[in-house]
Design an enzyme around this catalytic site. Sequence first.
Site, PDB file in Angstrom:
ATOM      1  N   CYS A  34      34.454  47.700  37.573  1.00  0.00           N
ATOM      2  CA  CYS A  34      33.437  46.692  37.284  1.00  0.00           C
ATOM      3  C   CYS A  34      32.028  47.238  37.519  1.00  0.00           C
ATOM      4  O   CYS A  34      31.045  46.600  37.165  1.00  0.00           O
ATOM      5  CB  CYS A  34      33.656  45.446  38.144  1.00  0.00           C
ATOM      6  SG  CYS A  34      33.501  45.755  39.916  1.00  0.00           S
ATOM      7  N   CYS A 103      37.938  43.017  44.307  1.00  0.00           N
ATOM      8  CA  CYS A 103      36.625  42.782  44.910  1.00  0.00           C
ATOM      9  C   CYS A 103      36.730  42.830  46.428  1.00  0.00           C
ATOM     10  O   CYS A 103      35.802  43.286  47.098  1.00  0.00           O
ATOM     11  CB  CYS A 103      36.077  41.436  44.472  1.00  0.00           C
ATOM     12  SG  CYS A 103      36.251  41.126  42.702  1.00  0.00           S
TER      13      CYS A 103
END
Length: 143
Positions: A34, A103
């Site tokens: 990402c 994440c």
Amino acid sequence: MEYSEKVMEHFMNPRNVGEIEAASGVGTVGNVQCGDIMRVFLKIEGDVVTDASFKTFGCGAAVATSSMATELVKGKTIAEVMQITNKAVMDALDGLPAVKAHCSVLAEEAVQAALWDYSQKSGVVIEGLKPPKEEHEHGHHHA
Ligand code: FES
């Protein structure tokens, strides 16, 4: 995608945002998937993490997990911090959607990178600690 109330609360009111001046260790990691970046600052006195903070160019889940991760490591010994996985952080947040698990890995890796930085600077050997990787992919981390 559903976020728990705790995730939303930590996203809206993140704890420990910012830098620690003269931090004992600073760790910066990125996620190649990402492109997000996480930096964690630790203050270590004796073998206890007395303060922790973070800065991120990450998504909301990265903010919430770093907020929780920095809360969890504060007041813990280095050995205890070594046991705090991204899974533990996710559990403390009542879970994260599966697509957002990576994440939380960012927060875990940034804490470990900060410990690595501290061990390099101080000469303290931390059992089980590995040097930060250059590249970060998900899939091979604790799911
Ligand atoms: Fe990159 Fe969450 S999408 S840290």
